[in-house]
Design an enzyme around this catalytic site. Structure first.
Site, mmCIF file in Angstrom:
data_model
loop_
_atom_site.group_PDB
_atom_site.id
_atom_site.type_symbol
_atom_site.label_atom_id
_atom_site.label_comp_id
_atom_site.label_asym_id
_atom_site.label_seq_id
_atom_site.Cartn_x
_atom_site.Cartn_y
_atom_site.Cartn_z
ATOM 1 N N ASP A 307 -35.039 27.957 -49.964
ATOM 2 C CA ASP A 307 -34.181 29.121 -50.235
ATOM 3 C C ASP A 307 -33.993 30.014 -49.013
ATOM 4 O O ASP A 307 -33.182 30.940 -49.052
ATOM 5 C CB ASP A 307 -34.767 29.952 -51.388
ATOM 6 C CG ASP A 307 -34.656 29.218 -52.722
ATOM 7 O OD1 ASP A 307 -33.820 28.297 -52.834
ATOM 8 O OD2 ASP A 307 -35.408 29.564 -53.646
ATOM 9 N N ARG A 338 -24.042 25.386 -50.397
ATOM 10 C CA ARG A 338 -24.602 26.283 -49.386
ATOM 11 C C ARG A 338 -24.537 25.703 -47.978
ATOM 12 O O ARG A 338 -24.457 26.446 -47.005
ATOM 13 C CB ARG A 338 -26.077 26.528 -49.716
ATOM 14 C CG ARG A 338 -26.383 27.952 -49.976
ATOM 15 C CD ARG A 338 -27.802 28.174 -50.382
ATOM 16 N NE ARG A 338 -27.818 29.099 -51.493
ATOM 17 C CZ ARG A 338 -28.879 29.390 -52.219
ATOM 18 N NH1 ARG A 338 -30.038 28.793 -51.969
ATOM 19 N NH2 ARG A 338 -28.789 30.255 -53.178
#
Ligand code: S3P
Length: 423
Positions: A307, A338
């Site tokens: 993350d 992402r």
């Protein structure tokens, strides 16, 4: 910009989800202090209420009071997991051991995220699924009597691992899982051990769980989220001067891979006053400015900092040389693509960045970043670029900052509070 002071970050997202799920499985009243109150945490609370748990409103600063019934109850309606992949996948594991049907859905981002990675092994255990849209939500699970499972995960993922361990808990069967490389966060294992489950890490990488325990009512204090702290660490490193202290942050070794990478890049973050609370290591993080150089982040390191890659990529864009993140294809199936969006947005603000296969390359520069950033509603992209926007001369327009509420309520205010103008 200069940083100063001492700040607390919101409660850990992963631990808050798990505490809520375990509270719903316990028979009786549990208390969760320091919990995250963000949109994702509210998604877990909402669906668990539909499944029979009584949960007090999630408010900043108040202890959550949760009363479970020992088992989950058949829901009257579709369970909407909002933006939260953790809620969805861990809940599917818990539901696998319950003999009723439940339908799960989510927002447009969550509906696109892959679920076969959990439905395939849960099917091997004996759960049945009906998915209308192929590999995604909405889908209906019908749990049942389960068989033990020994399963090699195709990807390293704490959500898959935790899902299967929770199926073992509600189905009352042994579960063993192995991840291909690296070690994903182990909060579920730690909690299960605290409830008397036998959970062993074998030398050859298997996590083996036997259903020897019982989920009893508990009182737990959630530490600050290291993934939220990482954004403030980034802002402090890129500041021109000053020292920032982030208090009572989780420093579980499976979560702080980003600190190891930052040390390699030349940073000197310190952990002070470490203690263990409820089986999780917690401490203060102290960070000062440092001039950083590029590094290579190896595939085996990725699960321990999955993350934090958006933030590390931002730091790489201000470091000397080209940083390489190896084997980060998993980022394509996070709250957004992402990987693609990180590279695209870095280029949009004037940084040299590209994706080659599953690797991300980011080159550092001292030029002030300027341009428009498209977040696709992804909280971590929004917060990473907000941190980049703190460097001198930066002019970055971020299309959506409200999505930060998914994991970090009051992010903008917190970021503003640590800054003072350099003299
Ligand atoms: C989480 C696991 C990670 C992480 C997510 C939270 C968890 O996902 O990206 O934010 O709480 O288990 P994966 O395990 O799928 O990588």
């Amino acid at each position: 910009m200069k940083v100063h002071g001492s700040v607390r970050v919101p409660g850990d997202k992963s631990i808050t989800h798990r505490a809520l799920l375990f509270g719903a499985l316990a028979r009786g009243q549990s208390f969760i202090g320091g919990a995250l109150t963000s949109l994702d945490a509210r998604s877990s609370a909402r669906v668990l209420r539909q499944l029979g748990a009584e949960i007090s409103p999630l408010r900043i600063g108040s202890v959550i009071d949760i009363t479970g019934r020992g088992r989950l109850r058949r829901p009257g309606n579709v369970l909407n997991c909002g933006n939260s992949g953790t809620t969805t996948r861990l809940l599917l594991g818990m539901l696998a051991g319950h003999r009723f049907a439940a339908t799960l859905t989510g927002d447009s981002s969550l509906r696109r995220r892959p679920m076969r990675r959990v439905t395939a092994p849960l099917t091997q255990m004996g759960a049945r699924f009906h998915d209308t849209r192929g590999d995604g939500l909405p889908l209906t699970i019908r749990g049942g009597p389960l068989r033990p499972l020994r399963y090699e995960q195709p990807v390293s993922s704490a959500q898959i691992k935790s899902c299967l361990l929770l199926a073992g808990v509600t189905g009352g069967v042994d579960v063993a899982v192995r991840e291909p490389f690296g070690r994903s966060r182990d909060h579920t294992e730690r909690l299960l051990r605290a409830f008397g489950y036998r959970v062993e890490d074998s030398a050859d990488g298997w996590v083996e769980m036997a259903p020897t325990g019982k989920i009893e009512p508990f009182a737990l204090q959630v530490p600050g989220d290291p993934s939220s702290a990482a954004f403030l660490v980034g802002a402090a490193l890129m500041a021109e001067a000053g020292e920032l202290r982030i208090t009572s942050v989780g420093i579980n070794p499976t979560r702080i891979g980003f600190l190891t990478v930052l040390q390699r890049m030349g940073a000197n973050p310190r952990v002070e006053s470490p203690v263990t609370e409820f089986g999780e290591p917690v401490g203060d993080l102290v960070v000062t400015h440092a001039a950083l150089r590029a590094t290579e982040v190896a595939a085996g390191e990725i699960p321990g900092l999955i993350d934090e890659i958006p933030l590390l990529a931002i730091i790489a864009s201000r470091s000397e040389g080209t940083t390489i993140f190896r084997d980060v294809g998993e980022l394509r199936v996070k709250e957004s693509d992402r990987l693609g969006l990180m590279a695209e947005n870095l280029r949009a603000v004037g940084v040299v960045a590209e994706v080659q296969g599953d690797d991300l390359y980011v080159s550092g520069s001292a030029r002030p970043p300027a341009g428009k950033v498209r977040t696709a509603g992804d909280h971590r992209l929004a917060m990473a670029f907000a941190v980049l926007n703190t460097v001198p001369g930066a002019r970055i327009a971020i299309d959506d900052m409200r999505c930060a509420d998914v994991s970090f309520p009051r992010f903008r205010e917190t970021l503003a509070s640590i800054k003072v103008r350099a003299r």
